[in-house]
Every structure is written in structure tokens, then in C-alpha cells.
Scaffold this motif. Structure first.
Motif, PDB file in Angstrom:
ATOM      1  N   VAL A 105       2.144  11.847  90.418  1.00 57.58           N
ATOM      2  CA  VAL A 105       2.401  11.019  91.596  1.00 57.58           C
ATOM      3  C   VAL A 105       3.599  10.127  91.284  1.00 57.58           C
ATOM      4  O   VAL A 105       3.670   9.528  90.211  1.00 57.58           O
ATOM      5  N   GLN A 106       4.550  10.055  92.224  1.00 59.71           N
ATOM      6  CA  GLN A 106       5.679   9.153  92.005  1.00 59.71           C
ATOM      7  C   GLN A 106       5.195   7.716  92.157  1.00 59.71           C
ATOM      8  O   GLN A 106       4.686   7.329  93.209  1.00 59.71           O
ATOM      9  N   GLU A 107       5.330   6.928  91.099  1.00 60.09           N
ATOM     10  CA  GLU A 107       4.793   5.566  91.113  1.00 60.09           C
ATOM     11  C   GLU A 107       5.487   4.719  90.066  1.00 60.09           C
ATOM     12  O   GLU A 107       6.274   5.210  89.258  1.00 60.09           O
ATOM     13  N   VAL A 151      11.636  17.053  78.604  1.00 57.06           N
ATOM     14  CA  VAL A 151      11.498  15.659  79.029  1.00 57.06           C
ATOM     15  C   VAL A 151      12.823  15.192  79.631  1.00 57.06           C
ATOM     16  O   VAL A 151      13.882  15.502  79.100  1.00 57.06           O
ATOM     17  N   VAL A 152      12.765  14.473  80.756  1.00 51.59           N
ATOM     18  CA  VAL A 152      13.982  13.935  81.370  1.00 51.59           C
ATOM     19  C   VAL A 152      13.798  12.423  81.567  1.00 51.59           C
ATOM     20  O   VAL A 152      12.785  11.987  82.129  1.00 51.59           O
ATOM     21  N   ILE A 153      14.764  11.665  81.080  1.00 54.90           N
ATOM     22  CA  ILE A 153      14.637  10.201  81.157  1.00 54.90           C
ATOM     23  C   ILE A 153      15.930   9.582  81.690  1.00 54.90           C
ATOM     24  O   ILE A 153      17.024   9.966  81.287  1.00 54.90           O
ATOM     25  N   GLY A 154      15.798   8.657  82.620  1.00 50.81           N
ATOM     26  CA  GLY A 154      16.935   7.851  83.086  1.00 50.81           C
ATOM     27  C   GLY A 154      16.552   6.384  82.963  1.00 50.81           C
ATOM     28  O   GLY A 154      15.411   6.017  83.229  1.00 50.81           O
ATOM     29  N   LEU A 155      17.482   5.549  82.513  1.00 48.62           N
ATOM     30  CA  LEU A 155      17.149   4.137  82.316  1.00 48.62           C
ATOM     31  C   LEU A 155      17.901   3.237  83.287  1.00 48.62           C
ATOM     32  O   LEU A 155      19.051   3.493  83.649  1.00 48.62           O
ATOM     33  N   GLU A 156      17.225   2.182  83.701  1.00 46.06           N
ATOM     34  CA  GLU A 156      17.862   1.098  84.458  1.00 46.06           C
ATOM     35  C   GLU A 156      17.774  -0.133  83.564  1.00 46.06           C
ATOM     36  O   GLU A 156      16.681  -0.637  83.306  1.00 46.06           O
ATOM     37  N   VAL A 157      18.922  -0.572  83.076  1.00 46.39           N
ATOM     38  CA  VAL A 157      18.933  -1.693  82.129  1.00 46.39           C
ATOM     39  C   VAL A 157      19.607  -2.899  82.773  1.00 46.39           C
ATOM     40  O   VAL A 157      20.732  -2.803  83.257  1.00 46.39           O
ATOM     41  N   LEU A 187      14.486  18.810  89.035  1.00 44.61           N
ATOM     42  CA  LEU A 187      13.882  17.713  88.281  1.00 44.61           C
ATOM     43  C   LEU A 187      12.424  17.541  88.673  1.00 44.61           C
ATOM     44  O   LEU A 187      12.047  17.765  89.823  1.00 44.61           O
ATOM     45  N   GLY A 188      11.600  17.127  87.729  1.00 46.00           N
ATOM     46  CA  GLY A 188      10.200  16.832  88.017  1.00 46.00           C
ATOM     47  C   GLY A 188      10.065  15.490  88.718  1.00 46.00           C
ATOM     48  O   GLY A 188      11.026  14.731  88.831  1.00 46.00           O
ATOM     49  N   THR A 189       8.858  15.174  89.186  1.00 47.40           N
ATOM     50  CA  THR A 189       8.603  13.881  89.827  1.00 47.40           C
ATOM     51  C   THR A 189       8.660  12.789  88.766  1.00 47.40           C
ATOM     52  O   THR A 189       8.029  12.902  87.727  1.00 47.40           O
ATOM     53  N   LYS A 190       9.398  11.711  89.078  1.00 44.68           N
ATOM     54  CA  LYS A 190       9.559  10.683  88.048  1.00 44.68           C
ATOM     55  C   LYS A 190       8.546   9.565  88.197  1.00 44.68           C
ATOM     56  O   LYS A 190       8.089   9.254  89.305  1.00 44.68           O
ATOM     57  N   VAL A 191       8.224   8.970  87.081  1.00 43.74           N
ATOM     58  CA  VAL A 191       7.385   7.773  87.059  1.00 43.74           C
ATOM     59  C   VAL A 191       8.216   6.667  86.430  1.00 43.74           C
ATOM     60  O   VAL A 191       8.894   6.883  85.432  1.00 43.74           O
ATOM     61  N   ALA A 233      12.206   2.293  82.540  1.00 39.18           N
ATOM     62  CA  ALA A 233      12.448   3.689  82.162  1.00 39.18           C
ATOM     63  C   ALA A 233      11.857   4.621  83.204  1.00 39.18           C
ATOM     64  O   ALA A 233      10.725   4.439  83.649  1.00 39.18           O
ATOM     65  N   ASN A 234      12.636   5.613  83.631  1.00 37.45           N
ATOM     66  CA  ASN A 234      12.159   6.643  84.552  1.00 37.45           C
ATOM     67  C   ASN A 234      11.942   7.912  83.756  1.00 37.45           C
ATOM     68  O   ASN A 234      12.856   8.379  83.073  1.00 37.45           O
ATOM     69  N   VAL A 235      10.719   8.431  83.846  1.00 35.54           N
ATOM     70  CA  VAL A 235      10.359   9.565  83.004  1.00 35.54           C
ATOM     71  C   VAL A 235       9.815  10.704  83.862  1.00 35.54           C
ATOM     72  O   VAL A 235       9.031  10.463  84.783  1.00 35.54           O
ATOM     73  N   SER A 236      10.259  11.912  83.575  1.00 33.83           N
ATOM     74  CA  SER A 236       9.642  13.075  84.212  1.00 33.83           C
ATOM     75  C   SER A 236       9.611  14.227  83.211  1.00 33.83           C
ATOM     76  O   SER A 236      10.300  14.179  82.194  1.00 33.83           O
ATOM     77  N   ILE A 237       8.813  15.213  83.501  1.00 29.43           N
ATOM     78  CA  ILE A 237       8.826  16.432  82.682  1.00 29.43           C
ATOM     79  C   ILE A 237       9.009  17.625  83.609  1.00 29.43           C
ATOM     80  O   ILE A 237       8.743  17.534  84.817  1.00 29.43           O
ATOM     81  N   VAL A 290      22.803   1.663  85.291  1.00 23.76           N
ATOM     82  CA  VAL A 290      21.907   2.764  85.662  1.00 23.76           C
ATOM     83  C   VAL A 290      22.438   4.067  85.062  1.00 23.76           C
ATOM     84  O   VAL A 290      23.566   4.479  85.345  1.00 23.76           O
ATOM     85  N   SER A 291      21.617   4.692  84.233  1.00 28.80           N
ATOM     86  CA  SER A 291      22.065   5.968  83.642  1.00 28.80           C
ATOM     87  C   SER A 291      21.700   7.116  84.559  1.00 28.80           C
ATOM     88  O   SER A 291      20.836   6.998  85.425  1.00 28.80           O
ATOM     89  N   GLU A 292      22.348   8.248  84.367  1.00 27.46           N
ATOM     90  CA  GLU A 292      21.887   9.480  85.005  1.00 27.46           C
ATOM     91  C   GLU A 292      20.617   9.922  84.270  1.00 27.46           C
ATOM     92  O   GLU A 292      20.354   9.456  83.156  1.00 27.46           O
ATOM     93  N   PRO A 293      19.822  10.801  84.881  1.00 31.34           N
ATOM     94  CA  PRO A 293      18.664  11.328  84.142  1.00 31.34           C
ATOM     95  C   PRO A 293      19.164  12.266  83.045  1.00 31.34           C
ATOM     96  O   PRO A 293      19.119  13.481  83.191  1.00 31.34           O
TER      97      PRO A 293
END
Ligand code: ADP
Ligand code: MG
Length: 482
Positions: free
Chosen positions: A251-253, A7-13, A214-218, A202-206, A161-164
């Protein structure tokens, strides 16, 4: 999580900065005022108005950047992010696109340790950037109408903004807790998610374990509490695994999280920077900062909570159960340090009074709800150490001091709680024991401190525990030296 996927997560707070006035006008900002009362021509974007920068917001952002080890830009411009929506009356938001005030840096997080009440595992989450922008109005949708409140429009907002660089909902939880703790620590923001002072996308990809791409993020939006963020992410991970496992592609969305229904729905497909037709804001000069201005903010950063916690452990030998209460809250550790500056002898007693009794007296209110001062606490701890007040009675004295502000000595005397010691009789007993146990006496006099315990034990037997240990010890040492 699933063993097959990483799992890969990057946050925009987004965090509302605590400044007296808005970012580009002199209107003050407070939470909870009647709708549309904290506005002026600039906030409403009326024709002919011009923004005037609030320098305090810039310096506060620099302080945040220094705290997180970011590189601070000496010069950066403002950009217009153009979009048409009722929350932005100018039809654009003033932001920073490609010249953020702060770049790089990291946020230290603490993940739960192997056992409860033990120091957890620490790691650093890499940051991409922190930029400054103005907040927009707040829309509330009802069944057949929508209402807009411009009170928060134009208030300074930082976007962190964090890195993934996060890999589980637990890491995200620790990250948000750490952000909250650090930003409150330097009074940059109160970070109350319920009041919208901190908002998170939250941006999430696997990706398959071992993959480098990196996978496509949602992107998940509408995450309204820290636990909501984690639940939304947990759900999104499972959703993506289901999509991939059924042979389809992600799908990136942008998806909207619905905490009540515990599900998410698609809001829109990917938008790009060019959708916003960014351009440099012609109404504002670029921000320029001197090295001295940046250095001043850097120097203003106090010892940070995790470092403090480690120091308390190493130097004061305070346990994690106590430091994890005192260190995240600056007012509490400041209180401890002020107490130790007056009476440094018994840090663990002072720390325990603060972490247990003082907090209990304050309930959910700030420290000032109690009348106890560091001087009071130092006196109280000393009275107990000197054997003038028993531990049991000290509790009663503490509550009284806390409620009235009367010094502990006075409370003790007025309540008749002072230990009455017959000093002559005690001295005679000490002489008796010194005569009866020459060996430990000789050892103690030769510098073996521990030998004192044998003599103390004998003295306790003789006094049947009626005289406090502190007093016994003092009398004994006086006799041994005299
Ligand atoms: P965009 O160009 O869509 O704005 P960015 O690269 O600026 O995307 O990243 C926005 C946020 O998304 C950052 O917090 C970043 O860490 C995160 N992010 C980027 N790519 C991924 C990915 N593949 N998986 C998870 N998060 C990602
Ligand atoms: Mg981006």
C-alpha cells in the motif's frame, strides 16, 4: 538482499542553509538558543506582515546547485503549501512546487572498495531537483502536552530530491555521507543530523528483478541519523518482501520509523499535491537571476573533494590512507597546499604530518586549536630533509610548536636537538669514498642518479648511522660536483 527483488530507493533530504538571518525576515538564527527567542512578526505570521527575501539564501542554493551540476532556473516563483498544523502559524509554508531553483544534476558517491584502505567504487546518483523553502517550528510531544519552539521557523531549508536511483542501504549511506561532505565543503550547511540541520525521508520500493515498471513506494519518516536511515530502509525492504511473498500488495503510505523498537508503523496513506492546495504566493515576486549572478556562484565552487583526492594521488603520489583523511576536510587540504607552496619538495612528509600529528594535536577541535602554521610545517619538513633534525626529534619539536607557536628552528636550538655535524670530517670521508669507488662516481657524473645510493651506503657505514641521511646526501653531492 533477496535475489528475486530489486530494491529502488529515492531520498528527499532537507538541509538547513547556513545564513545569518532567516529566509523572509531579518531575525538571526543560531542553534540551541532558549525557545521562542529568535522570532518576530513575520516568523509568527502575524496579520499585516510581509515577507522580504534573503538574497544570500538564494545564492547559496545556486552554489549548491552548481556544485552538483544542476541546471539553475533564471526565473522561478514561490508557492504556498497550505496545511493546518501548529508548527506553521501562517497555516502555510512558503516553498517551490513546480519551479525549483535547481533541476537535474547528480551526487558522486564512493562505495567501499574491495579492500579496506583502498579507493572505493565511484558512481553518480541522479538528482531530480533542489528547491528552497522555509523551515517550520519544532513540536515536542510530552505525556500530556505538546510544546512548540518557533526558533527554527522561517530558516532557509533546501530540499534535495534524488531520482529513484539507489539500490541498497549501503548506497544510501554513501549518498548521505557524500551530501554531508560536499555541503560542508562549500560551507552551505554543517549538516549535523542530531541538530536537525539535515533530515531525511526515504522512499522505498521493490520490484521483481528484470521488471521495468517501478514498484509501489513507501515513504519512511523520522529517520534521525545516517545509520538510522539505513536501518529503517533495511527493515522496510524485508517488510515489503514479506508482504509480497504472502500474496498481498504494498500500500502506498507514509510510515514512521521507531529506531528504539526497530520497527515502523503506518502514519498516513498517500497524500497528493492537491491536498495542499498549492498556489503562487502573492506576497513575493518571483526570483530572477542573471547569467552573471549564476556564473559568479559557479566560479566560487572550489576543486571538490573527490577530484582533489584523485589529483593528490596522480600528482603528489599520496596514498589513499592519507588522501581520504585530508580531502574531505577543506581546512586540511588547504593547509597542505599552503605548506607545499612554501616547501614543495616532500609532499608525502608534509601530508603525513597533517594527517597524523596535526590531527592528533587538535583532537576533536578545529585546526586553529593548534598553533602550527603552514610556514612552521614547511620549515620542519625542510629541517628533517636537510639532515639538521632527526625524524625522532622532529616529533618532539612538532608538539612544542603546536602548543606554543614558537618556530621550529628556535625550538630545536633551545632544546639542543640540532644535529651536530663535523663538516670538515664529513667532507674528508666523502673524498675518501669518492677515491675508493671510481665506478659509481663515474656513473653518477654521467647522469645515473641511482649510482649515488652505492656511495651513500658506504658513507652510512663509515658514519655508523650517526649522521642523518639528508646531511650525508648533501655533503656527498657537494663533493661530487666540487
Ligand atoms: P510524490 O509525487 O509522491 O511526491 P515524487 O515522484 O515526487 O513522488 O518522488 C518523491 C521521492 O520518491 C523522490 O525522491 C523519488 O526519487 C522517490 N520515488 C518515486 N517513486 C519511487 C519508487 N517507485 N520507489 C522508490 N522511490 C521512489
Ligand atoms: Mg513530489
Amino acid at each position: 538482499m533477496d535475489k528475486k527483488y530489486e530494491v529502488v530507493i529515492g531520498l528527499e533530504v532537507h538541509v538547513q542553509l547556513k545564513t545569518r538571518t532567516k529566509l523572509f525576515s531579518r531575525v538571526p538564527y543560531f542553534f540551541g538558543e532558549p525557545p521562542n527567542t529568535l522570532i518576530d512578526e513575520v516568523v509568527l505570521g502575524l496579520p499585516g506582515t510581509l515577507p522580504v527575501l534573503n538574497q544570500a539564501a538564494v545564492l547559496k542554493t545556486v552554489a549548491v546547485g552548481c556544485m552538483f551540476g544542476c541546471t539553475i532556473a533564471r526565473k522561478c516563483k514561490w508557492d504556498r503549501k497550505n496545511y493546518f498544523y501548529p508548527d506553521a502559524p501562517k497555516n502555510y509554508q512558503i516553498s517551490q512546487l513546480d519551479q525549483p531553483l535547481c533541476s537535474g544534476g547528480f551526487v558522486e558517491i564512493e562505495l567501499e572498495g574491495a579492500a579496506r584502505n583502498l579507493q572505493g567504487i565511484h558512481r553518480k546518483v541522479a538528482l531530480n531537483r533542489i528547491h528552497l523553502e522555509e523551515d517550520v517550528g519544532k513540536l515536542t510531544h510530552f505525556a500530556d502536552e505538546s510544546r512548540i519552539d518557533f526558533n527554527r521557523a522561517g530558516t532557509p531549508l533546501i530540499e534535495i530530491v534524488s531520482e529513484p536511483d539507489m539500490h541498497s542501504p549501503e548506497e544510501v549511506f554513501a549518498y548521505l555521507k557524500s551530501l554531508e561532505m560536499h555541503l560542508r565543503y562549500i560551507d552551505a550547511s554543517d549538516c549535523d543530523m542530531e541538530k536537525g540541520q539535515m533530515r531525511c525521508d526515504a522512499n522505498v520500493s521493490i520490484r521483481p528483478i528484470g521488471a521495468t515498471k517501478l514498484g509501489t513506494k513507501v515513504e519512511l519518516k523520522n529517520l534521525n541519523s545516517i545509520s538510522g536511515v539505513c536501518n529503517g530502509i533495511r527493515h522496510e525492504i524485508q517488510r515489503q518482501i514479506c508482504v509480497v511473498e504472502s500474496g498481498e500488495t504494498i500500500v502506498q503510505e507514509t510510515r514512521r520509523w521507531d529506531a528504539e523498537k526497530n520497527t515502523s508503523t503506518s502514519m498516513r496513506s498517500k497524500e497528493n499535491a492537491h491536498d495542499y492546495r498549492y498556489f503562487t504566493d502573492p506576497d513575493l515576486f518571483p526570483i530572477t537571476l542573471s547569467e552573471a549572478q549564476i556564473e559568479e556562484q559557479r566560479r566560487s565552487i572550489p576543486e571538490l573533494p573527490f577530484a582533489k583526492q584523485e589529483r593528490y594521488f596522480n600528482e603528489l603520489h599520496l596514498p589513499y590512507t592519507v588522501t581520504s583523511v585530508l580531502c574531505p576536510e577543506k581546512s586540511l587540504s588547504d593547509f597542505l597546499e599552503a605548506t607545499l607552496a612554501i616547501y614543495p619538495k616532500n609532499p608525502s612528509a608534509s601530508a603525513n604530518w597533517i594527517a597524523n600529528d596535526l590531527l592528533r594535536e587538535c583532537g576533536h577541535q578545529p585546526l586553529s586549536a593548534s598553533q602550527v602554521t603552514p610556514q612552521h610545517l614547511a620549515d620542519l619538513v625542510r629541517l628533517v630533509d636537510e639532515g639538521v633534525l632527526s625524524k625522532q626529534n622532529a616529533k618532539e619539536v612538532f608538539v612544542e610548536v603546536s602548543r606554543t607557536g614558537i618556530p621550529p628552528q628556535q625550538v630545536m636550538r633551545e632544546k639542543g636537538l640540532e644535529v651536530k655535524i663535523d663538516h670538515d670530517a664529513l667532507q674528508a670521508l666523502c673524498q675518501e669514498i669518492i677515491a675508493a669507488f671510481p665506478k659509481p662516481v663515474a656513473e653518477y657524473r654521467a647522469g645515473k642518479e641511482k649510482a649515488l645510493n652505492v656511495l651513500k651506503g658506504q658513507l652510512m657505514k663509515k658514519t655508523q648511522g650517526k649522521v642523518p641521511i639528508g646531511a650525508l646526501e648533501q655533503a656527498l653531492i657537494a663533493c661530487l660536483k666540487g
